[in-house]
Design a protein around this motif. Structure first.
Motif, mmCIF file in Angstrom:
data_model
loop_
_atom_site.group_PDB
_atom_site.id
_atom_site.type_symbol
_atom_site.label_atom_id
_atom_site.label_comp_id
_atom_site.label_asym_id
_atom_site.label_seq_id
_atom_site.Cartn_x
_atom_site.Cartn_y
_atom_site.Cartn_z
ATOM 1 N N LEU A 27 0.818 -1.212 0.000
ATOM 2 C CA LEU A 27 0.000 0.000 0.000
ATOM 3 C C LEU A 27 0.853 1.263 0.000
ATOM 4 O O LEU A 27 0.486 2.280 -0.588
ATOM 5 N N ARG A 28 2.006 1.220 0.636
ATOM 6 C CA ARG A 28 2.896 2.385 0.704
ATOM 7 C C ARG A 28 3.578 2.644 -0.634
ATOM 8 O O ARG A 28 3.645 3.781 -1.101
ATOM 9 N N ASP A 29 4.094 1.589 -1.274
ATOM 10 C CA ASP A 29 4.960 1.786 -2.437
ATOM 11 C C ASP A 29 4.301 1.517 -3.792
ATOM 12 O O ASP A 29 4.798 2.003 -4.805
ATOM 13 N N HIS A 30 3.245 0.759 -3.859
ATOM 14 C CA HIS A 30 2.464 0.496 -5.077
ATOM 15 C C HIS A 30 3.181 -0.303 -6.165
ATOM 16 O O HIS A 30 2.567 -1.138 -6.798
ATOM 17 N N THR A 31 4.464 -0.020 -6.446
ATOM 18 C CA THR A 31 5.186 -0.694 -7.527
ATOM 19 C C THR A 31 6.586 -1.074 -7.074
ATOM 20 O O THR A 31 7.056 -0.631 -6.024
ATOM 21 N N CYS A 32 7.263 -1.838 -7.919
ATOM 22 C CA CYS A 32 8.689 -2.116 -7.716
ATOM 23 C C CYS A 32 9.390 -0.775 -7.568
ATOM 24 O O CYS A 32 9.114 0.173 -8.305
ATOM 25 N N ARG A 33 10.318 -0.665 -6.644
ATOM 26 C CA ARG A 33 10.976 0.606 -6.368
ATOM 27 C C ARG A 33 12.276 0.800 -7.135
ATOM 28 O O ARG A 33 13.013 1.748 -6.886
ATOM 29 N N PHE A 34 12.547 -0.057 -8.112
ATOM 30 C CA PHE A 34 13.682 0.159 -9.009
ATOM 31 C C PHE A 34 13.337 1.343 -9.912
ATOM 32 O O PHE A 34 12.182 1.481 -10.331
ATOM 33 N N PRO A 35 14.299 2.200 -10.228
ATOM 34 C CA PRO A 35 13.995 3.385 -11.044
ATOM 35 C C PRO A 35 13.294 3.034 -12.358
ATOM 36 O O PRO A 35 13.820 2.284 -13.170
ATOM 37 N N GLY A 36 12.087 3.546 -12.525
ATOM 38 C CA GLY A 36 11.345 3.389 -13.766
ATOM 39 C C GLY A 36 10.536 2.110 -13.899
ATOM 40 O O GLY A 36 9.791 1.950 -14.860
ATOM 41 N N CYS A 37 10.630 1.184 -12.957
ATOM 42 C CA CYS A 37 9.894 -0.073 -13.060
ATOM 43 C C CYS A 37 8.440 0.145 -12.628
ATOM 44 O O CYS A 37 8.182 0.853 -11.652
ATOM 45 N N THR A 38 7.514 -0.474 -13.347
ATOM 46 C CA THR A 38 6.091 -0.300 -13.050
ATOM 47 C C THR A 38 5.392 -1.600 -12.632
ATOM 48 O O THR A 38 4.166 -1.633 -12.576
ATOM 49 N N VAL A 39 6.142 -2.633 -12.310
ATOM 50 C CA VAL A 39 5.535 -3.887 -11.861
ATOM 51 C C VAL A 39 4.838 -3.630 -10.524
ATOM 52 O O VAL A 39 5.410 -3.031 -9.614
ATOM 53 N N SER A 40 3.607 -4.083 -10.411
ATOM 54 C CA SER A 40 2.819 -3.885 -9.195
ATOM 55 C C SER A 40 3.518 -4.499 -7.985
ATOM 56 O O SER A 40 4.087 -5.595 -8.066
ATOM 57 N N ALA A 41 3.448 -3.804 -6.852
ATOM 58 C CA ALA A 41 4.065 -4.303 -5.621
ATOM 59 C C ALA A 41 3.457 -5.632 -5.190
ATOM 60 O O ALA A 41 4.117 -6.418 -4.513
ATOM 61 N N THR A 42 2.237 -5.904 -5.600
ATOM 62 C CA THR A 42 1.612 -7.180 -5.249
ATOM 63 C C THR A 42 2.280 -8.358 -5.958
ATOM 64 O O THR A 42 2.122 -9.499 -5.546
ATOM 65 N N ARG A 43 3.042 -8.079 -7.002
ATOM 66 C CA ARG A 43 3.760 -9.129 -7.744
ATOM 67 C C ARG A 43 5.259 -9.122 -7.441
ATOM 68 O O ARG A 43 6.036 -9.767 -8.120
ATOM 69 N N CYS A 44 5.679 -8.379 -6.428
ATOM 70 C CA CYS A 44 7.104 -8.214 -6.123
ATOM 71 C C CYS A 44 7.544 -9.051 -4.926
ATOM 72 O O CYS A 44 6.743 -9.402 -4.063
ATOM 73 N N ASP A 45 8.863 -9.317 -4.887
ATOM 74 C CA ASP A 45 9.496 -9.836 -3.681
ATOM 75 C C ASP A 45 9.627 -8.650 -2.725
ATOM 76 O O ASP A 45 9.678 -7.504 -3.164
ATOM 77 N N LEU A 46 9.733 -8.932 -1.435
ATOM 78 C CA LEU A 46 10.053 -7.867 -0.482
ATOM 79 C C LEU A 46 11.493 -8.065 -0.037
ATOM 80 O O LEU A 46 11.861 -9.120 0.477
ATOM 81 N N ASP A 47 12.295 -7.052 -0.261
ATOM 82 C CA ASP A 47 13.723 -7.097 0.043
ATOM 83 C C ASP A 47 13.981 -6.392 1.364
ATOM 84 O O ASP A 47 13.424 -5.317 1.622
ATOM 85 N N HIS A 48 14.822 -6.987 2.202
ATOM 86 C CA HIS A 48 15.272 -6.302 3.409
ATOM 87 C C HIS A 48 16.302 -5.248 2.977
ATOM 88 O O HIS A 48 17.354 -5.603 2.448
ATOM 89 N N SER A 49 16.005 -3.989 3.189
ATOM 90 C CA SER A 49 16.920 -2.913 2.820
ATOM 91 C C SER A 49 18.263 -3.084 3.536
ATOM 92 O O SER A 49 19.316 -3.038 2.924
#
Length: 120
Positions: A27-49
């Motif tokens: 809900l916070r980030d909506h998409t992959c946080r790589f610059p310019g990527c638009t893949v929905s966050a619901t389809r992403c891995d969650l990475d430990h920063s």
């Protein structure tokens, strides 16, 4: 559905990510946080920063959605990022370029420009 507080940051003791944390990050980030990527966050891995093995907590403030392609780029190549604050990330590319990714989108921070002889 209960109201989800996006600012909530209660860590858990395990590496495994609970569903309540996953929902907050999506809900916070909506998409992959790589610059310019638009893949929905619901389809992403969650990475430990900050890596869990190095003491990074498993909590929403230390989790970042990355699609599989960009999660691998961060893990197995020279792409790196730091979390400035939850939802705001500074990426460093293998060739030294900097990108700021915020809820407003990505921004290149160090756009190269041609040298102008009149500047010297």
């Amino acid at each position: 559905r209960p109201v989800i507080d996006l600012a909530d940051c209660i860590p858990v003791d395990s590496y495994e990510i609970p569903e309540r944390h996953r929902q907050r990050v999506q809900l916070r980030d909506h998409t992959c946080r790589f610059p310019g990527c638009t893949v929905s966050a619901t389809r992403c891995d969650l990475d430990h920063s900050v890596e869990h093995a190095r003491g990074g907590p498993t909590c929403p403030c230390n989790l970042v959605p990355l699609c599989r392609r960009h999660h691998r780029a961060k893990t197995f190549s020279l792409w790196r990022y730091v979390t400035i604050q939850p939802g705001h990330y500074l990426w460093l590319s293998p060739n030294g370029r900097h990108f700021l990714v915020t809820p407003k989108g990505p921004r290149v921070l160090d756009t190269p420009r041609p040298l102008d002889p009149d500047d010297y």
